[in-house]
Design an enzyme around this catalytic site. Structure first.
Site, PDB file in Angstrom:
ATOM      1  N   ASP A   8      -3.516   2.124  -5.240  1.00 28.66           N
ATOM      2  CA  ASP A   8      -2.174   2.143  -4.762  1.00 28.66           C
ATOM      3  C   ASP A   8      -2.110   1.061  -3.905  1.00 28.66           C
ATOM      4  O   ASP A   8      -1.378   0.847  -3.016  1.00 28.66           O
ATOM      5  CB  ASP A   8      -1.838   3.496  -4.028  1.00 28.66           C
ATOM      6  CG  ASP A   8      -2.620   3.441  -2.578  1.00 28.66           C
ATOM      7  OD1 ASP A   8      -3.565   2.996  -2.731  1.00 28.66           O
ATOM      8  OD2 ASP A   8      -2.220   4.098  -1.692  1.00 28.66           O
ATOM      9  N   GLU A   9      -2.774   0.005  -4.142  1.00 33.24           N
ATOM     10  CA  GLU A   9      -2.625  -1.385  -3.372  1.00 33.24           C
ATOM     11  C   GLU A   9      -2.886  -2.513  -3.929  1.00 33.24           C
ATOM     12  O   GLU A   9      -3.602  -2.550  -4.997  1.00 33.24           O
ATOM     13  CB  GLU A   9      -3.784  -1.374  -2.410  1.00 33.24           C
ATOM     14  CG  GLU A   9      -3.799  -0.596  -0.937  1.00 33.24           C
ATOM     15  CD  GLU A   9      -5.028  -0.763  -0.263  1.00 33.24           C
ATOM     16  OE1 GLU A   9      -5.744  -1.884   0.174  1.00 33.24           O
ATOM     17  OE2 GLU A   9      -6.014   0.154  -0.236  1.00 33.24           O
ATOM     18  N   ASP A  58       0.888  -1.338  -0.173  1.00 31.86           N
ATOM     19  CA  ASP A  58       0.017  -0.173  -0.307  1.00 31.86           C
ATOM     20  C   ASP A  58       1.060   1.392   0.010  1.00 31.86           C
ATOM     21  O   ASP A  58       1.737   1.504   0.855  1.00 31.86           O
ATOM     22  CB  ASP A  58      -0.811   0.053   1.316  1.00 31.86           C
ATOM     23  CG  ASP A  58      -1.713   1.227   1.386  1.00 31.86           C
ATOM     24  OD1 ASP A  58      -1.877   1.890   0.391  1.00 31.86           O
ATOM     25  OD2 ASP A  58      -2.629   1.294   2.602  1.00 31.86           O
TER      26      ASP A  58
HETATM   27  P1  TTP Z   1      -5.311   5.185   0.810  1.00 30.70           P
HETATM   28  O1  TTP Z   1      -4.330   4.114   0.415  1.00 30.70           O
HETATM   29  O2  TTP Z   1      -6.691   5.020   1.674  1.00 30.70           O
HETATM   30  O3  TTP Z   1      -4.675   6.491   1.556  1.00 30.70           O
HETATM   31  P2  TTP Z   1      -3.093   7.251   1.268  1.00 30.70           P
HETATM   32  O4  TTP Z   1      -2.456   6.358   0.144  1.00 30.70           O
HETATM   33  O5  TTP Z   1      -3.443   8.551   0.692  1.00 30.70           O
HETATM   34  O6  TTP Z   1      -2.537   7.129   2.483  1.00 30.70           O
HETATM   35  P3  TTP Z   1      -1.909   5.990   3.638  1.00 30.70           P
HETATM   36  O7  TTP Z   1      -0.688   6.268   3.647  1.00 30.70           O
HETATM   37  O8  TTP Z   1      -2.782   5.844   4.778  1.00 30.70           O
HETATM   38  O9  TTP Z   1      -2.375   4.520   2.577  1.00 30.70           O
HETATM   39  O10 TTP Z   1      -5.866   5.974  -0.598  1.00 30.70           O
HETATM   40  C1  TTP Z   1      -5.087   5.802  -1.835  1.00 30.70           C
HETATM   41  C2  TTP Z   1      -5.500   7.298  -2.683  1.00 30.70           C
HETATM   42  O11 TTP Z   1      -6.858   7.007  -2.761  1.00 30.70           O
HETATM   43  C3  TTP Z   1      -5.152   8.431  -1.892  1.00 30.70           C
HETATM   44  O12 TTP Z   1      -3.706   9.006  -2.083  1.00 30.70           O
HETATM   45  C4  TTP Z   1      -6.347   9.286  -2.542  1.00 30.70           C
HETATM   46  C5  TTP Z   1      -7.204   8.396  -2.701  1.00 30.70           C
HETATM   47  N1  TTP Z   1      -8.502   8.364  -2.087  1.00 30.70           N
HETATM   48  C6  TTP Z   1      -9.440   9.381  -2.041  1.00 30.70           C
HETATM   49  O13 TTP Z   1      -9.676   9.980  -3.202  1.00 30.70           O
HETATM   50  N2  TTP Z   1     -10.659   9.530  -1.424  1.00 30.70           N
HETATM   51  C7  TTP Z   1     -10.543   8.828  -0.280  1.00 30.70           C
HETATM   52  O14 TTP Z   1     -11.719   8.978   0.459  1.00 30.70           O
HETATM   53  C8  TTP Z   1      -9.713   8.061  -0.077  1.00 30.70           C
HETATM   54  C9  TTP Z   1      -9.538   7.115   1.552  1.00 30.70           C
HETATM   55  C10 TTP Z   1      -8.551   7.735  -0.494  1.00 30.70           C
HETATM   56 CA    CA Z   2      -2.111   4.086   0.577  1.00 34.47          CA
END
Ligand code: TTP
Ligand code: CA
Length: 397
Positions: free
Chosen positions: A112-113, A14
């Site tokens: 991103d996962e 992730d």
């Molecule tokens: P996430 O993996 O949930 O968050 P992140 O990568 O920003 O942070 P983390 O380090 O906690 O993993 O989400 C991935 C991307 O998806 C994030 O960068 C932006 C997008 N996203 C949205 O557009 N809306 C949302 O509500 C969420 C949770 C994520």
């Molecule tokens: Ca993430």
């Protein structure tokens, strides 16, 4: 714990603060600063929400889905940027390409996962930990971003693990440690538990995954239905789902094998009636229609044949399935041999607009599966167990 035949190794990756990290990468001036990606705050007056923010911004209490006006109040001096999805997709593809080098079995679940099954490949890289470290180093060197990684014997535990030491974390849960690993964590970390189920579980005094694991599976099934039984398994670190592409389902079928080979063709026709009804019910439940019907027949001695018919349009009604399957069967020459198995299947499927499947069926592009896990969680939490059974997504052919 029962001894398993082969302990699996699943890796979940992730990216950290993904959109914000890309912005900081592309704009060195943003590095080390609170960066908020989302709607333009327009001096705090705008509507719209935060997509994500950098870890520096998280210190101000800003998070995904927060109204941008609220974020602005918390940190007016942050760098506010509107999302550049094309750029994020480009980077996402680069990440997935690197991941693919470590296993052919990859399941991307959001921009991103992704999961990779490394059971067979870990040894080539000096073991799971070395593989994970190499992977993180390559993403850092070749893309310039950090990722958090979890490795565990199954997908659920790997996903929980990757989240434990963010950012730039690597968490490994060894086989046999799953229950101990999960026990202290809050129940909302159970895959699929949203605020509604969380509240329900809290009402019966459950706050940790350990509480769920310790209760009886039967009790949980009585409280929450089949979904409860599944949750109990997750809480106990049990998750047998394979890492494979949850692509659109390609076919659906039902078949029947007779205990004893059957000579009476009327009896086979009766079975076809039953199968047609069952198949139609399944398809309607899953909101699928198909355009190609296949009859499968296995004769004594194991000779197996299939016969296909293209239908004039996408269909799933029992009458059509029955009529076409019977026609194909009647045209088939059994040459006096007994029937061992009869089956009916439908392919060239077209989703009829079901909530969960349409997420995949209409958007073949993997990138559009963004946020799909969260969506499923929301759907499930809003509508209960019938709405979004992840299991059915995994039944893809
Ligand atoms: P996430 O993996 O949930 O968050 P992140 O990568 O920003 O942070 P983390 O380090 O906690 O993993 O989400 C991935 C991307 O998806 C994030 O960068 C932006 C997008 N996203 C949205 O557009 N809306 C949302 O509500 C969420 C949770 C994520
Ligand atoms: Ca993430």
């Amino acid at each position: 714990m029962h001894k398993t035949e082969q302990t699996r190794l699943v890796l979940h990756l992730d990216m950290d603060a993904f959109y914000a990290a890309v912005e900081q990468h592309d704009h060195p001036a943003y590095r080390g600063k609170p960066v908020v990606v989302g709607a333009d705050p327009k001096g705090g007056t705008a509507r719209g929400v935060v997509a994500t923010c950098s870890y520096e911004a998280r210190k101000f209490g800003i998070h995904s889905a927060m109204p941008i006006s609220q974020a602005y109040r918390r940190c007016p001096n942050a760098v506010y940027v509107v999302p550049r999805f094309t750029r994020y997709r480009e980077i996402s593809q680069q990440v997935m390409k690197i991941l693919q080098e470590y296993s052919p079995q990859l399941l991307q679940i959001s921009i991103d996962e992704a999961f990779i099954e490394i059971t067979q490949t870990a040894n080539f890289h000096g073991g799971a930990q070395a593989l994970a470290e190499k992977l993180q180093a390559r993403i850092k060197n070749e893309i310039g971003l950090t990722a958090s990684v979890g490795v565990a014997p199954n997908m659920f535990v790997a996903k929980v693990a990757s989240d434990l030491q963010k950012p730039d974390g690597l968490t490994i849960c060894e086989a046999g440690q799953e229950k101990i690993f999960l026990a202290p964590l809050p129940i909302k970390k159970l895959w699929g538990v949203g605020p509604k189920t969380e509240a329900q579980l809290q009402k019966i005094g459950f706050t940790t995954i350990g509480h769920v694991a310790q209760c009886s599976q039967k009790m949980l099934a009585e409280k929450l239905g089949k979904w409860g039984a599944h949750l109990w398994e997750l809480a106990n670190g049990i998750d047998a789902r394979p890492v494979e592409d949850w692509g659109p389902r390609k076919s659906i079928s039902q078949e029947h094998t007779y205990d004893q080979d059957v000579a009476d063709l009327n009896m086979v026709e009766q079975t076809i009636w039953r199968i047609a009804d069952g198949l139609s019910a399944d398809m309607r439940r899953m909101e699928l229609k198909g355009q190609v019907l296949t009859m499968k027949i296995r004769l004594e001695g194991f000779e197996t044949f299939t016969r296909q018919r293209k239908l004039p349009e996408y269909m799933n009604d029992a009458e059509t399935i029955r009529a076409v399957a019977l026609e194909l069967f009647r045209k088939f020459d059994c040459k006096g041999k007994k029937v061992r198995l009869i089956g009916v299947g439908m392919s060239h499927l077209n989703n009829t607009g079901g909530e969960q499947l349409s997420l995949f069926q209409s958007d073949n592009d993997r990138q559009h599966r963004d946020r799909v896990v969260n969506l499923l969680e929301t759907i499930r939490d809003k509508h209960g167990e019938e709405a979004a059974t992840r299991a059915s997504l995994l039944e893809t052919a």
